[in-house]
Motif scaffolding. Structure first.
Motif, PDB file in Angstrom:
ATOM      1  N   MET A 136       0.823  -1.208   0.000  1.00 13.15           N
ATOM      2  CA  MET A 136       0.000   0.000   0.000  1.00 13.15           C
ATOM      3  C   MET A 136       0.858   1.259   0.000  1.00 13.15           C
ATOM      4  SD  MET A 136      -2.784   1.512  -0.291  1.00 13.15           S
ATOM      5  CE  MET A 136      -3.678  -0.030  -0.445  1.00 13.15           C
ATOM      6  N   THR A 137       1.929   1.237   0.765  1.00  7.91           N
ATOM      7  CA  THR A 137       2.827   2.390   0.800  1.00  7.91           C
ATOM      8  C   THR A 137       3.454   2.617  -0.567  1.00  7.91           C
ATOM      9  OG1 THR A 137       3.305   1.958   3.128  1.00  7.91           O
ATOM     10  CG2 THR A 137       4.847   3.379   1.945  1.00  7.91           C
TER      11      THR A 137
ATOM     12  N   LEU B 296      -6.981   5.295  -5.537  1.00 10.51           N
ATOM     13  CA  LEU B 296      -6.524   3.922  -5.348  1.00 10.51           C
ATOM     14  C   LEU B 296      -7.651   2.972  -4.962  1.00 10.51           C
ATOM     15  CD1 LEU B 296      -3.226   4.713  -3.399  1.00 10.51           C
ATOM     16  CD2 LEU B 296      -3.486   4.212  -5.834  1.00 10.51           C
ATOM     17  N   GLN B 297      -8.844   3.548  -4.653  1.00  9.41           N
ATOM     18  CA  GLN B 297     -10.018   2.755  -4.275  1.00  9.41           C
ATOM     19  C   GLN B 297      -9.717   1.848  -3.085  1.00  9.41           C
ATOM     20  OE1 GLN B 297     -11.381   0.855  -7.920  1.00  9.41           O
ATOM     21  NE2 GLN B 297     -12.357   2.732  -8.613  1.00  9.41           N
ATOM     22  N   VAL B 298      -9.194   2.474  -2.031  1.00 11.71           N
ATOM     23  CA  VAL B 298      -8.875   1.760  -0.795  1.00 11.71           C
ATOM     24  C   VAL B 298      -9.461   2.540   0.374  1.00 11.71           C
ATOM     25  CG1 VAL B 298      -6.773   0.716  -1.714  1.00 11.71           C
ATOM     26  CG2 VAL B 298      -6.652   2.966  -0.622  1.00 11.71           C
ATOM     27  N   SER B 299      -9.313   2.016   1.574  1.00 11.32           N
ATOM     28  CA  SER B 299      -9.882   2.665   2.746  1.00 11.32           C
ATOM     29  C   SER B 299      -9.023   3.846   3.184  1.00 11.32           C
ATOM     30  CB  SER B 299      -9.990   1.670   3.898  1.00 11.32           C
ATOM     31  OG  SER B 299      -8.699   1.333   4.384  1.00 11.32           O
ATOM     32  N   PRO B 300      -9.639   4.854   3.813  1.00 12.12           N
ATOM     33  CA  PRO B 300      -8.861   5.980   4.356  1.00 12.12           C
ATOM     34  C   PRO B 300      -7.796   5.528   5.352  1.00 12.12           C
ATOM     35  CG  PRO B 300     -11.190   6.533   4.298  1.00 12.12           C
ATOM     36  CD  PRO B 300     -11.089   5.069   3.962  1.00 12.12           C
TER      37      PRO B 300
ATOM     38  N   ALA C  90      -0.094   4.349   5.160  1.00 13.57           N
ATOM     39  CA  ALA C  90       0.958   4.469   4.148  1.00 13.57           C
ATOM     40  C   ALA C  90       1.619   5.840   4.207  1.00 13.57           C
ATOM     41  CB  ALA C  90       0.373   4.224   2.757  1.00 13.57           C
ATOM     42  N   ILE C  91       0.814   6.880   4.372  1.00 18.66           N
ATOM     43  CA  ILE C  91       1.353   8.234   4.472  1.00 18.66           C
ATOM     44  C   ILE C  91       2.280   8.353   5.678  1.00 18.66           C
ATOM     45  CG2 ILE C  91       0.700  10.603   5.085  1.00 18.66           C
ATOM     46  CD1 ILE C  91      -1.740  10.213   3.230  1.00 18.66           C
TER      47      ILE C  91
ATOM     48  N   ARG D 246       7.699   9.128   7.776  1.00 23.63           N
ATOM     49  CA  ARG D 246       8.804   8.694   8.662  1.00 23.63           C
ATOM     50  C   ARG D 246      10.092   8.522   7.872  1.00 23.63           C
ATOM     51  NH1 ARG D 246       4.644   5.737  11.006  1.00 23.63           N
ATOM     52  NH2 ARG D 246       5.110   3.889   9.771  1.00 23.63           N
ATOM     53  N   GLN D 247       9.981   8.061   6.639  1.00 22.57           N
ATOM     54  CA  GLN D 247      11.165   7.874   5.800  1.00 22.57           C
ATOM     55  C   GLN D 247      11.529   9.142   5.028  1.00 22.57           C
ATOM     56  OE1 GLN D 247      11.581   4.189   3.628  1.00 22.57           O
ATOM     57  NE2 GLN D 247       9.961   3.214   4.806  1.00 22.57           N
TER      58      GLN D 247
END
Length: 235
Positions: free
Chosen positions: A98-99, A123-127, A133-134, A139-140
């Motif tokens: 997902m990330t 992306l048609q995924v959940s919030p 992922a954000i 963090r990186q």
């Protein structure tokens, strides 16, 4: 506004700030703009000593005219394939799927930015999946957050310094690992088998971390020189 295109008046304020001897950090604060926006603007338009507002504004307009006029004319199947390929490569570097999808989506969008809601729809995924992922990407230091005052929500942005920040963050982690390993060697005894093993690990991560930082700085200098030349060449 923060995150929007620089206006001609913005560019005149940059020129005035440089003439006053302000640092680019101070100029960015005066304009309420990200530092990277100001440094990129100055670097590609003559540098601190040669920056001229009106010429910079005209050059930006000229570059805009040279860009492809209709991104919508791209082959959607080819773009989808590219996104899948980019995602797969990012997964191989250690990112979760997902990330990697979120990062690919940001990189392959012309604006290089999106809100969490836009990413969720795209992306048609959940919030929750996008939020997680954000968090990993922040963090990186592979993305940065900007506040959109008009819509009162955050935008997540890819910029020219994204990989530089991510690379240097990784280099700093190697330095931390080196310090921990060397501390462990001292604790266990430098002449013991475990102590010698940890000392070797510490030396390795210290060497790699320093090499990564040097490589990143060399890239930054080469990139700044390329922007000054304005021809896209590193030569």
């Amino acid at each position: 506004m923060p995150g929007g295109r620089l206006t001609q008046q913005d560019r005149r304020q940059i020129a005035e700030g440089l003439a006053e001897g302000l640092t680019q950090t101070e100029i960015a604060a005066r304009l309420n703009r990200p530092l990277s926006t100001v440094t990129r603007e100055v670097a590609r338009n003559g540098g601190p000593d040669g920056y001229q507002a009106d010429q910079a504004h005209q050059a930006t307009r000229d570059r805009a005219r040279r860009r492809p006029a209709d991104p919508g004319s791209r082959d959607r199947k080819a773009v989808t394939g590219l996104e899948e390929e980019f995602t797969a490569v990012m997964i191989d570097t250690g990112l979760s799927r997902m990330t990697a999808r979120v990062l690919a989506s940001l990189y392959l969008t012309d604006s290089g930015s999106a809100t969490a809601a836009e990413l969720t729809r795209r992306l048609q995924v959940s919030p929750a999946s996008v939020s997680k992922a954000i968090g990993e990407l922040e963090r990186q230091e592979l993305i940065r957050r900007e506040r959109d005052p008009r819509r009162r929500r955050d935008r997540y942005v890819i910029d020219a310094d994204a990989w530089f920040r991510g690379w240097t963050a990784s280099a700093r982690q190697n330095t931390v690992l080196a310090d921990v390993a060397r501390h462990g060697a001292a604790t266990l005894g430098a002449t013991s088998p475990a102590g010698m093993r940890l000392q070797d690990i510490g030396d390795f991560f210290d060497h790699v971390g320093q090499a990564m930082l040097q490589a990143a700085e060399e890239w930054r200098q080469a990139y700044a020189a390329k922007q000054l030349k304005g021809d896209g060449s590193f030569n």
